[in-house]
Scaffold this motif. Structure first.
Motif, PDB file in Angstrom:
ATOM      1  N   VAL A   1      -8.507  -0.640  10.373  1.00 56.02           N
ATOM      2  CA  VAL A   1      -8.981   0.439   9.497  1.00 56.02           C
ATOM      3  C   VAL A   1     -10.373   0.380   9.399  1.00 56.02           C
TER       4      VAL A   1
ATOM      5  N   ARG B   1       6.335   3.379   0.307  1.00 53.93           N
ATOM      6  CA  ARG B   1       5.098   2.479  -0.157  1.00 53.93           C
ATOM      7  C   ARG B   1       3.879   3.194  -0.453  1.00 53.93           C
ATOM      8  N   LEU B   2       3.412   4.343   0.145  1.00 52.83           N
ATOM      9  CA  LEU B   2       2.305   4.777  -0.167  1.00 52.83           C
ATOM     10  C   LEU B   2       2.347   5.928  -1.542  1.00 52.83           C
TER      11      LEU B   2
ATOM     12  N   PHE C   1      -0.291  -0.158  16.815  1.00 56.03           N
ATOM     13  CA  PHE C   1      -0.603  -1.380  15.973  1.00 56.03           C
ATOM     14  C   PHE C   1      -0.612  -2.603  16.545  1.00 56.03           C
TER      15      PHE C   1
ATOM     16  N   VAL D   1       0.416  -3.691   7.196  1.00 53.65           N
ATOM     17  CA  VAL D   1       1.085  -2.258   6.843  1.00 53.65           C
ATOM     18  C   VAL D   1       2.784  -2.718   6.569  1.00 53.65           C
ATOM     19  N   ASP D   2       3.334  -3.634   7.184  1.00 50.40           N
ATOM     20  CA  ASP D   2       4.515  -4.293   6.994  1.00 50.40           C
ATOM     21  C   ASP D   2       4.724  -5.660   7.596  1.00 50.40           C
TER      22      ASP D   2
ATOM     23  N   VAL E   1      -5.786  -4.276   8.293  1.00 46.88           N
ATOM     24  CA  VAL E   1      -4.700  -4.225   7.067  1.00 46.88           C
ATOM     25  C   VAL E   1      -3.198  -4.418   7.511  1.00 46.88           C
TER      26      VAL E   1
ATOM     27  N   ASP F   1      -0.186  -4.736  11.596  1.00 48.93           N
ATOM     28  CA  ASP F   1      -1.247  -4.289  11.145  1.00 48.93           C
ATOM     29  C   ASP F   1      -1.648  -3.227  11.764  1.00 48.93           C
ATOM     30  N   LEU F   2      -2.795  -2.876  11.045  1.00 51.74           N
ATOM     31  CA  LEU F   2      -3.599  -1.530  11.813  1.00 51.74           C
ATOM     32  C   LEU F   2      -5.160  -1.901  11.326  1.00 51.74           C
TER      33      LEU F   2
ATOM     34  N   ARG G   1      10.809   3.387   9.535  1.00 50.57           N
ATOM     35  CA  ARG G   1       9.701   2.690   9.301  1.00 50.57           C
ATOM     36  C   ARG G   1       8.826   3.805   8.645  1.00 50.57           C
TER      37      ARG G   1
ATOM     38  N   ALA H   1       7.139   3.473   4.948  1.00 49.45           N
ATOM     39  CA  ALA H   1       5.786   3.533   4.602  1.00 49.45           C
ATOM     40  C   ALA H   1       5.510   4.630   3.699  1.00 49.45           C
TER      41      ALA H   1
END
Length: 156
Positions: A65, A145-146, A95, A73-74, A71, A62-63, A138, A142
């Motif tokens: 934000v 996914r974005l 992270f 993230v993976d 959030v 997570d991160l 990774r 990412a």
């Protein structure tokens, strides 16, 4: 906690194909750990001093934000390596991570591995190469996914 051997490490996907001597050195820095579901494994911005190879269970990366909070993230499961910040200055987590379910892992002492790498540049190169490939993989995941979230594929 049981001791970890070079033979144990040779079976880990992330370390597969490493020289026996390198695995033996890494084994001196490793220990088996169990992390209960819900436990915070990594706290963003804290000192990064270890990494893990996940054997069982799932971990959420997570991160923080601004204005959104934390959030995810993976997520990672068995066979994944968790944590690369111990290898790259300033040795702080970029992270956070939490166990989503009970996790069994091999935990490595990153500070000791940095010392081993300074003494044995071939080991340092091999680990840096493997972790750099992991970071690139990774980042690409990412990015996909974005792109998918920005341009969802219509469902038939």
């Amino acid at each position: 906690m049981s001791s970890i051997t070079a033979a144990d490490l040779a079976r880990e996907p992330f370390l597969r194909g490493m020289r026996s001597a390198d695995l033996a050195r890494l084994a001196t820095t490793a220990r088996a750990v169990e992390i209960p579901a819900g436990r915070r494994i990594i706290a963003e911005a804290e000192p990064a001093e270890r990494f893990w190879l996940i054997r069982e269970g799932t971990v959420a990366l997570d991160l923080r934000v601004p204005e959104r909070g934390t959030v995810v993230v993976d997520t990672f499961g068995p066979g994944a390596a968790l944590g690369w910040s111990w290898l790259f200055r300033p040795y702080r987590w970029r992270f956070g991570a939490t166990a989503l379910e009970d996790v069994r892992a091999v935990e490595f002492d990153g500070r000791l591995i940095r010392t081993l790498c300074a003494v044995d540049p071939a080991l340092g190169y091999e680990l840096t190469r493997r972790f750099t490939e992991l970071v690139v993989d990774r980042l690409q995941a990412a990015q996909l996914r974005l792109l998918e979230s920005a341009h969802p594929v219509p469902q038939p």
